[in-house]
Write a protein that holds these residues in place. Structure first.
Motif, PDB file in Angstrom:
ATOM      1  N   VAL A   1       0.844  -1.181   0.000  1.00  0.00           N
ATOM      2  CA  VAL A   1       0.000   0.000   0.000  1.00  0.00           C
ATOM      3  C   VAL A   1       0.887   1.242   0.000  1.00  0.00           C
ATOM      4  O   VAL A   1       1.808   1.346   0.790  1.00  0.00           O
ATOM      5  CB  VAL A   1      -0.925   0.037   1.244  1.00  0.00           C
ATOM      6  CG1 VAL A   1      -1.764   1.294   1.235  1.00  0.00           C
ATOM      7  CG2 VAL A   1      -1.812  -1.199   1.261  1.00  0.00           C
ATOM      8  N   GLU A   2       0.611   2.172  -0.900  1.00  0.00           N
ATOM      9  CA  GLU A   2       1.268   3.460  -0.875  1.00  0.00           C
ATOM     10  C   GLU A   2       0.183   4.524  -0.936  1.00  0.00           C
ATOM     11  O   GLU A   2      -0.516   4.660  -1.929  1.00  0.00           O
ATOM     12  CB  GLU A   2       2.231   3.621  -2.053  1.00  0.00           C
ATOM     13  CG  GLU A   2       3.407   2.657  -1.993  1.00  0.00           C
ATOM     14  CD  GLU A   2       4.463   2.956  -3.044  1.00  0.00           C
ATOM     15  OE1 GLU A   2       4.486   4.086  -3.544  1.00  0.00           O
ATOM     16  OE2 GLU A   2       5.244   2.048  -3.358  1.00  0.00           O
ATOM     17  N   GLU A   3       0.006   5.249   0.169  1.00  0.00           N
ATOM     18  CA  GLU A   3      -1.073   6.211   0.282  1.00  0.00           C
ATOM     19  C   GLU A   3      -0.528   7.620   0.133  1.00  0.00           C
ATOM     20  O   GLU A   3       0.348   8.036   0.887  1.00  0.00           O
ATOM     21  CB  GLU A   3      -1.765   6.063   1.638  1.00  0.00           C
ATOM     22  CG  GLU A   3      -2.380   4.682   1.855  1.00  0.00           C
ATOM     23  CD  GLU A   3      -3.061   4.612   3.202  1.00  0.00           C
ATOM     24  OE1 GLU A   3      -4.057   5.327   3.386  1.00  0.00           O
ATOM     25  OE2 GLU A   3      -2.607   3.855   4.050  1.00  0.00           O
ATOM     26  N   ASP A   4      -1.035   8.346  -0.852  1.00  0.00           N
ATOM     27  CA  ASP A   4      -0.695   9.752  -1.037  1.00  0.00           C
ATOM     28  C   ASP A   4       0.796   9.969  -1.239  1.00  0.00           C
ATOM     29  O   ASP A   4       1.291  11.083  -1.073  1.00  0.00           O
ATOM     30  CB  ASP A   4      -1.166  10.578   0.163  1.00  0.00           C
ATOM     31  CG  ASP A   4      -2.653  10.396   0.442  1.00  0.00           C
ATOM     32  OD1 ASP A   4      -3.412  10.219  -0.521  1.00  0.00           O
ATOM     33  OD2 ASP A   4      -3.031  10.423   1.620  1.00  0.00           O
ATOM     34  N   ASN A   5       1.535   8.920  -1.599  1.00  0.00           N
ATOM     35  CA  ASN A   5       2.980   9.011  -1.782  1.00  0.00           C
ATOM     36  C   ASN A   5       3.697   9.504  -0.526  1.00  0.00           C
ATOM     37  O   ASN A   5       4.828   9.979  -0.602  1.00  0.00           O
ATOM     38  CB  ASN A   5       3.318   9.924  -2.973  1.00  0.00           C
ATOM     39  CG  ASN A   5       2.913   9.306  -4.295  1.00  0.00           C
ATOM     40  OD1 ASN A   5       3.047   8.096  -4.472  1.00  0.00           O
ATOM     41  ND2 ASN A   5       2.421  10.113  -5.206  1.00  0.00           N
ATOM     42  N   ILE A   6       3.064   9.394   0.634  1.00  0.00           N
ATOM     43  CA  ILE A   6       3.717   9.766   1.883  1.00  0.00           C
ATOM     44  C   ILE A   6       4.626   8.639   2.343  1.00  0.00           C
ATOM     45  O   ILE A   6       5.796   8.854   2.653  1.00  0.00           O
ATOM     46  CB  ILE A   6       2.669  10.113   2.960  1.00  0.00           C
ATOM     47  CG1 ILE A   6       1.927  11.398   2.571  1.00  0.00           C
ATOM     48  CG2 ILE A   6       3.327  10.269   4.326  1.00  0.00           C
ATOM     49  CD1 ILE A   6       0.812  11.767   3.509  1.00  0.00           C
ATOM     50  N   CYS A   7       4.097   7.430   2.366  1.00  0.00           N
ATOM     51  CA  CYS A   7       4.891   6.253   2.719  1.00  0.00           C
ATOM     52  C   CYS A   7       5.064   5.408   1.456  1.00  0.00           C
ATOM     53  O   CYS A   7       4.078   5.035   0.817  1.00  0.00           O
ATOM     54  CB  CYS A   7       4.194   5.460   3.816  1.00  0.00           C
ATOM     55  SG  CYS A   7       5.201   4.119   4.482  1.00  0.00           S
ATOM     56  N   THR A   8       6.304   5.119   1.078  1.00  0.00           N
ATOM     57  CA  THR A   8       6.572   4.459  -0.191  1.00  0.00           C
ATOM     58  C   THR A   8       7.469   3.244  -0.003  1.00  0.00           C
ATOM     59  O   THR A   8       8.054   3.021   1.071  1.00  0.00           O
ATOM     60  CB  THR A   8       7.264   5.426  -1.176  1.00  0.00           C
ATOM     61  OG1 THR A   8       8.612   5.671  -0.728  1.00  0.00           O
ATOM     62  CG2 THR A   8       6.508   6.753  -1.258  1.00  0.00           C
ATOM     63  N   ARG A   9       7.612   2.494  -1.070  1.00  0.00           N
ATOM     64  CA  ARG A   9       8.499   1.330  -1.060  1.00  0.00           C
ATOM     65  C   ARG A   9       9.935   1.721  -0.688  1.00  0.00           C
ATOM     66  O   ARG A   9      10.645   0.950  -0.029  1.00  0.00           O
ATOM     67  CB  ARG A   9       8.492   0.678  -2.443  1.00  0.00           C
ATOM     68  CG  ARG A   9       7.186  -0.015  -2.790  1.00  0.00           C
ATOM     69  CD  ARG A   9       7.058  -0.273  -4.292  1.00  0.00           C
ATOM     70  NE  ARG A   9       8.140  -1.052  -4.852  1.00  0.00           N
ATOM     71  CZ  ARG A   9       8.140  -2.379  -4.971  1.00  0.00           C
ATOM     72  NH1 ARG A   9       7.101  -3.070  -4.546  1.00  0.00           N
ATOM     73  NH2 ARG A   9       9.153  -3.012  -5.507  1.00  0.00           N
ATOM     74  N   GLU A  10      10.369   2.905  -1.107  1.00  0.00           N
ATOM     75  CA  GLU A  10      11.731   3.344  -0.795  1.00  0.00           C
ATOM     76  C   GLU A  10      11.963   3.420   0.709  1.00  0.00           C
ATOM     77  O   GLU A  10      13.070   3.151   1.197  1.00  0.00           O
ATOM     78  CB  GLU A  10      12.015   4.696  -1.444  1.00  0.00           C
ATOM     79  CG  GLU A  10      12.106   4.653  -2.957  1.00  0.00           C
ATOM     80  CD  GLU A  10      13.338   3.884  -3.443  1.00  0.00           C
ATOM     81  OE1 GLU A  10      14.400   3.991  -2.804  1.00  0.00           O
ATOM     82  OE2 GLU A  10      13.218   3.191  -4.474  1.00  0.00           O
ATOM     83  N   HIS A  11      10.925   3.778   1.454  1.00  0.00           N
ATOM     84  CA  HIS A  11      11.054   3.816   2.908  1.00  0.00           C
ATOM     85  C   HIS A  11      11.239   2.407   3.469  1.00  0.00           C
ATOM     86  O   HIS A  11      12.069   2.190   4.363  1.00  0.00           O
ATOM     87  CB  HIS A  11       9.819   4.471   3.526  1.00  0.00           C
ATOM     88  CG  HIS A  11       9.644   5.901   3.134  1.00  0.00           C
ATOM     89  ND1 HIS A  11       8.424   6.426   2.754  1.00  0.00           N
ATOM     90  CD2 HIS A  11      10.532   6.920   3.035  1.00  0.00           C
ATOM     91  CE1 HIS A  11       8.571   7.708   2.468  1.00  0.00           C
ATOM     92  NE2 HIS A  11       9.839   8.028   2.621  1.00  0.00           N
ATOM     93  N   CYS A  12      10.484   1.461   2.958  1.00  0.00           N
ATOM     94  CA  CYS A  12      10.644   0.076   3.393  1.00  0.00           C
ATOM     95  C   CYS A  12      12.026  -0.460   3.023  1.00  0.00           C
ATOM     96  O   CYS A  12      12.682  -1.155   3.815  1.00  0.00           O
ATOM     97  CB  CYS A  12       9.571  -0.807   2.759  1.00  0.00           C
ATOM     98  SG  CYS A  12       7.874  -0.388   3.191  1.00  0.00           S
ATOM     99  N   PHE A  13      12.480  -0.153   1.813  1.00  0.00           N
ATOM    100  CA  PHE A  13      13.795  -0.637   1.368  1.00  0.00           C
ATOM    101  C   PHE A  13      14.905  -0.076   2.252  1.00  0.00           C
ATOM    102  O   PHE A  13      15.893  -0.760   2.523  1.00  0.00           O
ATOM    103  CB  PHE A  13      14.031  -0.240  -0.088  1.00  0.00           C
ATOM    104  CG  PHE A  13      13.133  -0.946  -1.069  1.00  0.00           C
ATOM    105  CD1 PHE A  13      12.737  -2.256  -0.872  1.00  0.00           C
ATOM    106  CD2 PHE A  13      12.684  -0.285  -2.205  1.00  0.00           C
ATOM    107  CE1 PHE A  13      11.903  -2.910  -1.772  1.00  0.00           C
ATOM    108  CE2 PHE A  13      11.856  -0.921  -3.119  1.00  0.00           C
ATOM    109  CZ  PHE A  13      11.471  -2.238  -2.902  1.00  0.00           C
ATOM    110  N   ARG A  14      14.759   1.168   2.692  1.00  0.00           N
ATOM    111  CA  ARG A  14      15.759   1.769   3.572  1.00  0.00           C
ATOM    112  C   ARG A  14      15.893   0.968   4.863  1.00  0.00           C
ATOM    113  O   ARG A  14      17.010   0.670   5.322  1.00  0.00           O
ATOM    114  CB  ARG A  14      15.382   3.218   3.879  1.00  0.00           C
ATOM    115  CG  ARG A  14      16.252   3.912   4.922  1.00  0.00           C
ATOM    116  CD  ARG A  14      17.693   4.022   4.492  1.00  0.00           C
ATOM    117  NE  ARG A  14      18.439   4.909   5.383  1.00  0.00           N
ATOM    118  CZ  ARG A  14      19.756   4.960   5.429  1.00  0.00           C
ATOM    119  NH1 ARG A  14      20.493   4.193   4.645  1.00  0.00           N
ATOM    120  NH2 ARG A  14      20.363   5.790   6.262  1.00  0.00           N
TER     121      ARG A  14
END
Length: 247
Positions: free
Chosen positions: A15-28
């Motif tokens: 889930v990516e809501e409003d581009n606030i939380c994204t896959r890049e954050h999880c990958f980090r």
């Protein structure tokens, strides 16, 4: 301040809501854990270094189809912190310092998924029922029940909890207080109504005595919302290789 919610956070759907939380954050966060366990060098994050309260959740995915992931660690903070360092820091805190679990080991990496929750829209509730299941997370605090003033009996029905004050009643200086939080997805995942959720949070905060209406009405509740994203090991491996990382 670090907080530990006691229930699974992740789900199988990205889930990516409003581009606030994204896959890049999880990958980090995944990169921080992977490198801590293998001595590889982490990749430089490319997302904006904004500040948010956050939670990092590790789940173990079942090898059996249809089985929900099991919580493996989850710790976060309500202090807005820069995401680049914050996600890496809390990835390791939740992996190695969640007192409910043993430390995550390298052999577990292939079964893991990482969930990030960025917390937004904090509001003081007017009562312990002033929030919406599935929309709001709750953060409660309340004084030790021995500090509550003794109210004289009143005729008729008991007062509605909706009329209770958001302030915490105390007698003199507060000597002992309790606090706990549940992320927005916990109540619907557990099938709880509002009272069940608040009562469970009261227990989670450490109160083991009888839960009375007076205790519920003494609760100061702050509601918030969450933007979530979840990725699994396979997605992380693909991302790391595509960005020049070694495995």
């Amino acid at each position: 301040m670090s907080l530990i919610p006691p229930n699974p956070v992740g789900d199988e759907v990205l889930v990516e809501e409003d581009n606030i939380c994204t896959r890049e954050h999880c990958f980090r966060s995944f990169d921080a854990l992977y490198c801590a366990l293998t001595s590889h060098r982490p990749l430089t994050p490319r997302f904006p270094d904004e500040k948010y309260p956050l939670f990092v959740t590790w789940n173990t995915r079942s090898s059996r189809p249809g089985r929900a992931p099991r919580l493996r660690g989850c710790i976060g903070t309500f202090e807005p912190i820069p995401l680049r360092e914050g996600l890496a820091e809390y990835a390791l805190i939740s992996a190695f310092q969640d007192s409910r679990f043993s430390k995550i080991e390298e052999r577990e990496l292939e079964s893991l998924e990482c969930g990030i929750s960025l917390l937004t829209d904090f509001e003081d509730a007017s009562s312990y029922l002033d929030w919406t299941i599935g929309v709001h997370g709750i953060r409660i605090s309340f004084p030790h029940p021995s500090l509550l003033p003794v109210a004289p009996p009143s005729p008729g029905d008991a007062p509605s909890p909706l009329s209770s004050s958001a302030s915490v009643p105390t007698r003199g200086r507060l000597k002992h207080s309790f606090s706990a939080t549940y992320l927005p997805q916990v109540a619907p995942e557990q099938g709880w109504d509002k009272i069940e959720t608040v009562d469970s949070a009261i227990r989670k905060a450490g109160w083991n005595g009888r839960i009375t209406e007076d205790i519920r009405r003494s609760v100061k509740l702050r509601r918030y919302q969450s933007r979530k994203c979840t990725v699994g090991w396979e997605e992380f491996v693909q991302w790391r290789l595509e960005n020049g990382g070694k495995m």
